[in-house]
Design an enzyme around this catalytic site. Sequence first.
Site, mmCIF file in Angstrom:
data_model
loop_
_atom_site.group_PDB
_atom_site.id
_atom_site.type_symbol
_atom_site.label_atom_id
_atom_site.label_comp_id
_atom_site.label_asym_id
_atom_site.label_seq_id
_atom_site.Cartn_x
_atom_site.Cartn_y
_atom_site.Cartn_z
ATOM 1 N N THR A 158 0.862 -1.181 0.000
ATOM 2 C CA THR A 158 0.000 0.000 0.000
ATOM 3 C C THR A 158 0.896 1.228 0.000
ATOM 4 O OG1 THR A 158 -1.775 -1.135 1.191
ATOM 5 C CG2 THR A 158 -1.788 1.271 1.232
ATOM 6 N N LYS A 212 -7.625 0.994 -2.781
ATOM 7 C CA LYS A 212 -7.193 0.652 -1.418
ATOM 8 C C LYS A 212 -7.414 1.835 -0.481
ATOM 9 C CE LYS A 212 -5.394 -1.609 2.013
ATOM 10 N NZ LYS A 212 -4.052 -2.208 2.021
ATOM 11 N N LYS A 261 0.060 5.556 8.369
ATOM 12 C CA LYS A 261 0.736 5.726 7.084
ATOM 13 C C LYS A 261 -0.284 5.733 5.952
ATOM 14 C CE LYS A 261 2.203 2.393 4.728
ATOM 15 N NZ LYS A 261 1.766 1.562 3.572
#
Length: 291
Positions: A97, A172, A240
Amino acid sequence: MAKVAFLGLGVMGAPMAGHLAKAGHSVTVYNRTAAKASAWVGAYGGKMADTPRAAAEGADFVMACVGNDDDLRAVCTGDAGAFAGMSPGAVFVDHTTVSAQVTRELGDAARGSHLHFVDAPVSGGQAGAEGGVLSVMCGGDGDAYARAEPVIAAYAKVCRLIGPTGSGQLAKMMNQICIAGLVQGLAEALNFGEKAGLDGRAVVEVISAGAAGSWQMANRHGTMLDDQFDFGFAVDWMRKDLGICLDTADEVGAPLPVTALVDQFYKDVQAMGGGRWDTSSLIRRLRKFDD
Protein backbone atom coordinates in the site's frame (compact mmCIF):
# COMPACT_ATOMS: atom_id res chain seq x y z
CA MET A 1 3.31 -23.03 -13.31
CA ALA A 2 5.30 -19.80 -13.31
CA LYS A 3 8.73 -18.73 -12.17
CA VAL A 4 8.04 -16.13 -9.48
CA ALA A 5 10.15 -13.83 -7.31
CA PHE A 6 8.66 -12.52 -4.07
CA LEU A 7 10.20 -9.45 -2.40
CA GLY A 8 9.32 -8.82 1.25
CA LEU A 9 8.53 -11.53 3.79
CA GLY A 10 6.69 -9.71 6.54
CA VAL A 11 3.48 -10.86 8.18
CA MET A 12 1.70 -10.51 4.83
CA GLY A 13 4.40 -11.38 2.32
CA ALA A 14 5.65 -14.59 3.91
CA PRO A 15 2.31 -16.44 3.82
CA MET A 16 1.48 -15.03 0.37
CA ALA A 17 4.75 -16.37 -1.00
CA GLY A 18 4.02 -19.62 0.80
CA HIS A 19 0.74 -20.02 -1.05
CA LEU A 20 2.58 -19.53 -4.36
CA ALA A 21 4.98 -22.33 -3.44
CA LYS A 22 2.13 -24.61 -2.34
CA ALA A 23 0.38 -23.96 -5.66
CA GLY A 24 3.40 -25.37 -7.47
CA HIS A 25 5.10 -22.18 -8.68
CA SER A 26 8.88 -21.94 -8.63
CA VAL A 27 9.51 -19.23 -6.02
CA THR A 28 12.66 -17.26 -5.22
CA VAL A 29 12.39 -14.91 -2.25
CA TYR A 30 14.24 -11.81 -1.10
CA ASN A 31 13.98 -10.08 2.26
CA ARG A 32 16.03 -7.22 3.67
CA THR A 33 16.66 -9.36 6.77
CA ALA A 34 18.17 -12.48 5.23
CA ALA A 35 17.30 -14.67 8.22
CA LYS A 36 13.61 -14.37 7.34
CA ALA A 37 14.28 -15.50 3.79
CA SER A 38 16.31 -18.45 5.07
CA ALA A 39 13.50 -19.43 7.44
CA TRP A 40 10.95 -19.18 4.63
CA VAL A 41 13.01 -21.48 2.38
CA GLY A 42 13.26 -23.92 5.27
CA ALA A 43 9.48 -23.94 5.59
CA TYR A 44 8.41 -23.89 1.94
CA GLY A 45 11.37 -24.83 -0.24
CA GLY A 46 12.32 -22.68 -3.20
CA LYS A 47 15.34 -20.39 -3.24
CA MET A 48 16.51 -17.16 -1.65
CA ALA A 49 18.50 -14.34 -3.23
CA ASP A 50 20.79 -11.66 -1.82
CA THR A 51 19.28 -8.79 -3.82
CA PRO A 52 15.97 -7.99 -5.51
CA ARG A 53 17.81 -8.04 -8.83
CA ALA A 54 19.11 -11.56 -8.27
CA ALA A 55 15.66 -12.76 -7.19
CA ALA A 56 14.04 -11.26 -10.29
CA GLU A 57 16.44 -12.66 -12.88
CA GLY A 58 14.56 -14.99 -15.21
CA ALA A 59 11.25 -14.58 -13.34
CA ASP A 60 7.96 -14.38 -15.22
CA PHE A 61 6.43 -12.44 -12.33
CA VAL A 62 7.95 -10.39 -9.52
CA MET A 63 5.69 -9.76 -6.53
CA ALA A 64 6.50 -7.18 -3.84
CA CYS A 65 4.95 -6.59 -0.42
CA VAL A 66 7.13 -4.15 1.51
CA GLY A 67 6.55 -1.24 3.89
CA ASN A 68 6.19 2.12 2.18
CA ASP A 69 7.09 4.28 -0.83
CA ASP A 70 10.82 4.38 -0.07
CA ASP A 71 10.98 0.62 0.54
CA LEU A 72 9.25 -0.03 -2.78
CA ARG A 73 11.62 2.28 -4.68
CA ALA A 74 14.56 0.51 -3.04
CA VAL A 75 13.51 -2.97 -4.21
CA CYS A 76 12.56 -1.78 -7.71
CA THR A 77 15.25 0.64 -8.82
CA GLY A 78 19.03 0.97 -8.88
CA ASP A 79 21.70 -1.53 -9.84
CA ALA A 80 20.48 -4.05 -7.23
CA GLY A 81 16.78 -3.42 -7.90
CA ALA A 82 14.32 -5.85 -9.44
CA PHE A 83 13.80 -3.85 -12.63
CA ALA A 84 17.50 -4.28 -13.48
CA GLY A 85 17.17 -8.06 -13.30
CA MET A 86 13.82 -8.59 -14.99
CA SER A 87 13.56 -9.79 -18.57
CA PRO A 88 11.64 -7.67 -21.10
CA GLY A 89 7.94 -8.53 -20.97
CA ALA A 90 8.01 -9.76 -17.35
CA VAL A 91 5.31 -8.50 -14.97
CA PHE A 92 5.96 -6.67 -11.70
CA VAL A 93 3.04 -6.90 -9.24
CA ASP A 94 3.12 -4.52 -6.28
CA HIS A 95 1.06 -5.60 -3.28
CA THR A 96 2.37 -2.78 -1.06
CA THR A 97 0.00 0.00 0.00
CA VAL A 98 1.77 3.11 -1.28
CA SER A 99 0.94 6.49 -2.78
CA ALA A 100 -0.54 6.79 -6.24
CA GLN A 101 2.42 9.08 -7.01
CA VAL A 102 5.09 6.41 -6.50
CA THR A 103 2.90 3.90 -8.35
CA ARG A 104 2.77 6.13 -11.41
CA GLU A 105 6.51 6.85 -11.10
CA LEU A 106 7.49 3.18 -10.96
CA GLY A 107 4.92 2.23 -13.58
CA ASP A 108 6.55 4.67 -15.98
CA ALA A 109 10.02 3.35 -15.07
CA ALA A 110 8.89 -0.23 -15.69
CA ARG A 111 7.43 0.61 -19.08
CA GLY A 112 10.67 2.42 -19.96
CA SER A 113 12.46 -0.87 -19.34
CA HIS A 114 9.93 -2.84 -21.45
CA LEU A 115 8.34 -4.35 -18.33
CA HIS A 116 4.72 -4.52 -17.19
CA PHE A 117 3.58 -3.05 -13.85
CA VAL A 118 0.41 -3.92 -11.93
CA ASP A 119 -0.40 -2.13 -8.68
CA ALA A 120 -2.30 -4.66 -6.59
CA PRO A 121 -2.73 -3.66 -2.93
CA VAL A 122 -4.53 -6.16 -0.73
CA SER A 123 -7.12 -6.17 2.03
CA GLY A 124 -7.80 -8.90 4.55
CA GLY A 125 -4.91 -8.53 6.96
CA GLN A 126 -2.60 -11.18 8.30
CA ALA A 127 -5.45 -13.67 8.70
CA GLY A 128 -6.45 -13.19 5.06
CA ALA A 129 -2.86 -13.68 3.90
CA GLU A 130 -2.45 -16.84 5.97
CA GLY A 131 -5.78 -18.22 4.77
CA GLY A 132 -5.19 -17.29 1.13
CA VAL A 133 -8.40 -15.26 1.00
CA LEU A 134 -7.20 -11.71 0.36
CA SER A 135 -9.12 -9.11 -1.63
CA VAL A 136 -6.85 -7.72 -4.33
CA MET A 137 -7.63 -4.49 -6.18
CA CYS A 138 -5.52 -3.90 -9.29
CA GLY A 139 -4.48 -1.15 -11.64
CA GLY A 140 -2.59 -1.53 -14.88
CA ASP A 141 -2.69 -2.82 -18.43
CA GLY A 142 -5.42 -5.37 -19.11
CA ASP A 143 -3.12 -7.89 -20.78
CA ALA A 144 -0.59 -7.77 -17.92
CA TYR A 145 -3.40 -8.21 -15.40
CA ALA A 146 -4.80 -11.17 -17.30
CA ARG A 147 -1.39 -12.84 -17.12
CA ALA A 148 -0.91 -12.07 -13.42
CA GLU A 149 -4.40 -12.91 -12.13
CA PRO A 150 -4.01 -16.73 -12.20
CA VAL A 151 -0.82 -16.38 -10.14
CA ILE A 152 -2.38 -13.93 -7.67
CA ALA A 153 -5.25 -16.41 -7.29
CA ALA A 154 -2.99 -18.54 -5.05
CA TYR A 155 -3.70 -16.16 -2.15
CA ALA A 156 -6.80 -14.24 -3.27
CA LYS A 157 -10.48 -14.70 -2.57
CA VAL A 158 -11.34 -11.97 -5.04
CA CYS A 159 -9.13 -10.12 -7.53
CA ARG A 160 -10.34 -7.39 -9.89
CA LEU A 161 -8.84 -4.96 -12.38
CA ILE A 162 -10.20 -1.55 -11.38
CA GLY A 163 -8.59 0.60 -14.08
CA PRO A 164 -5.25 1.93 -15.35
CA THR A 165 -2.04 2.23 -13.32
CA GLY A 166 -2.73 3.73 -9.89
CA SER A 167 -6.35 2.60 -9.76
CA GLY A 168 -5.56 -0.24 -7.38
CA GLN A 169 -3.96 2.15 -4.90
CA LEU A 170 -6.91 4.54 -5.15
CA ALA A 171 -9.29 1.64 -4.45
CA LYS A 172 -7.19 0.65 -1.42
CA MET A 173 -7.52 4.22 -0.14
CA MET A 174 -11.30 3.83 -0.33
CA ASN A 175 -10.95 0.61 1.65
CA GLN A 176 -8.96 2.31 4.41
CA ILE A 177 -11.36 5.26 4.55
CA CYS A 178 -14.22 2.82 5.14
CA ILE A 179 -12.33 0.89 7.80
CA ALA A 180 -11.38 4.01 9.76
CA GLY A 181 -15.00 5.04 10.22
CA LEU A 182 -16.20 1.50 10.90
CA VAL A 183 -13.66 0.80 13.63
CA GLN A 184 -14.31 4.11 15.39
CA GLY A 185 -18.05 3.52 15.27
CA LEU A 186 -17.63 0.01 16.67
CA ALA A 187 -15.31 1.26 19.41
CA GLU A 188 -17.82 3.92 20.44
CA ALA A 189 -20.71 1.45 20.44
CA LEU A 190 -18.88 -1.15 22.55
CA ASN A 191 -17.65 1.47 24.99
CA PHE A 192 -21.18 2.88 25.24
CA GLY A 193 -22.54 -0.59 26.00
CA GLU A 194 -19.96 -1.12 28.72
CA LYS A 195 -20.87 2.17 30.39
CA ALA A 196 -24.58 1.35 30.12
CA GLY A 197 -24.06 -2.04 31.78
CA LEU A 198 -24.93 -4.21 28.76
CA ASP A 199 -23.44 -7.55 27.72
CA GLY A 200 -21.53 -6.48 24.61
CA ARG A 201 -21.32 -9.98 23.15
CA ALA A 202 -25.05 -10.51 23.48
CA VAL A 203 -25.78 -7.19 21.81
CA VAL A 204 -23.37 -7.87 18.95
CA GLU A 205 -24.98 -11.27 18.35
CA VAL A 206 -28.20 -9.44 17.61
CA ILE A 207 -27.08 -6.29 15.82
CA SER A 208 -24.45 -8.03 13.66
CA ALA A 209 -27.30 -9.81 11.89
CA GLY A 210 -28.81 -6.46 10.93
CA ALA A 211 -27.75 -3.30 9.15
CA ALA A 212 -24.92 -2.59 11.62
CA GLY A 213 -23.06 -5.79 10.76
CA SER A 214 -19.52 -5.64 9.34
CA TRP A 215 -16.33 -7.68 9.13
CA GLN A 216 -14.88 -5.53 11.90
CA MET A 217 -17.83 -6.27 14.15
CA ALA A 218 -17.79 -10.00 13.46
CA ASN A 219 -14.04 -10.44 13.86
CA ARG A 220 -12.93 -7.79 16.35
CA HIS A 221 -15.70 -7.14 18.86
CA GLY A 222 -14.60 -9.97 21.15
CA THR A 223 -10.95 -8.96 21.29
CA MET A 224 -11.95 -5.33 21.78
CA LEU A 225 -14.15 -6.27 24.74
CA ASP A 226 -11.24 -8.30 26.13
CA ASP A 227 -8.87 -5.33 25.68
CA GLN A 228 -6.56 -7.37 23.43
CA PHE A 229 -4.98 -5.69 20.42
CA ASP A 230 -2.47 -8.08 18.89
CA PHE A 231 -4.61 -9.33 16.03
CA GLY A 232 -3.56 -7.68 12.82
CA PHE A 233 -2.81 -4.40 11.09
CA ALA A 234 -0.80 -2.05 13.31
CA VAL A 235 -1.79 1.53 14.14
CA ASP A 236 1.54 2.81 12.76
CA TRP A 237 0.74 1.31 9.36
CA MET A 238 -2.83 2.58 9.46
CA ARG A 239 -1.61 6.11 10.04
CA LYS A 240 0.74 5.73 7.08
CA ASP A 241 -2.20 4.65 4.93
CA LEU A 242 -4.54 7.37 6.19
CA GLY A 243 -1.85 9.96 5.50
CA ILE A 244 -1.81 8.77 1.88
CA CYS A 245 -5.62 9.00 1.78
CA LEU A 246 -5.67 12.53 3.16
CA ASP A 247 -2.91 13.77 0.83
CA THR A 248 -4.68 12.29 -2.20
CA ALA A 249 -8.01 13.71 -1.07
CA ASP A 250 -6.45 17.18 -1.13
CA GLU A 251 -5.21 16.53 -4.67
CA VAL A 252 -8.58 15.41 -6.01
CA GLY A 253 -10.72 17.79 -3.93
CA ALA A 254 -12.60 15.19 -1.87
CA PRO A 255 -13.39 16.12 1.75
CA LEU A 256 -12.58 13.41 4.33
CA PRO A 257 -13.70 14.92 7.65
CA VAL A 258 -14.31 11.62 9.48
CA THR A 259 -11.08 10.09 8.18
CA ALA A 260 -9.09 13.14 9.32
CA LEU A 261 -10.65 12.92 12.78
CA VAL A 262 -9.99 9.20 13.17
CA ASP A 263 -6.41 9.73 12.00
CA GLN A 264 -5.96 12.07 14.97
CA PHE A 265 -7.51 9.47 17.27
CA TYR A 266 -4.90 6.99 16.06
CA LYS A 267 -2.27 9.63 16.82
CA ASP A 268 -3.57 9.60 20.40
CA VAL A 269 -3.20 5.80 20.47
CA GLN A 270 0.40 6.15 19.31
CA ALA A 271 1.02 8.63 22.15
CA MET A 272 -0.30 5.96 24.54
CA GLY A 273 2.43 3.61 23.32
CA GLY A 274 0.10 1.73 21.00
CA GLY A 275 1.80 2.13 17.64
CA ARG A 276 2.08 -1.65 17.26
CA TRP A 277 -1.40 -2.40 18.61
CA ASP A 278 -3.92 -3.36 15.95
CA THR A 279 -6.38 -0.83 14.58
CA SER A 280 -9.23 -1.92 16.86
CA SER A 281 -7.34 -0.33 19.77
CA LEU A 282 -9.35 2.85 19.26
CA ILE A 283 -11.56 1.55 22.06
CA ARG A 284 -8.63 1.71 24.50
CA ARG A 285 -8.37 5.42 23.76
CA LEU A 286 -12.04 5.85 24.75
CA ARG A 287 -11.51 3.85 27.95
CA LYS A 288 -8.49 6.00 28.82
CA PHE A 289 -10.46 9.19 28.49
CA ASP A 290 -13.27 7.66 30.54
CA ASP A 291 -10.91 6.93 33.45
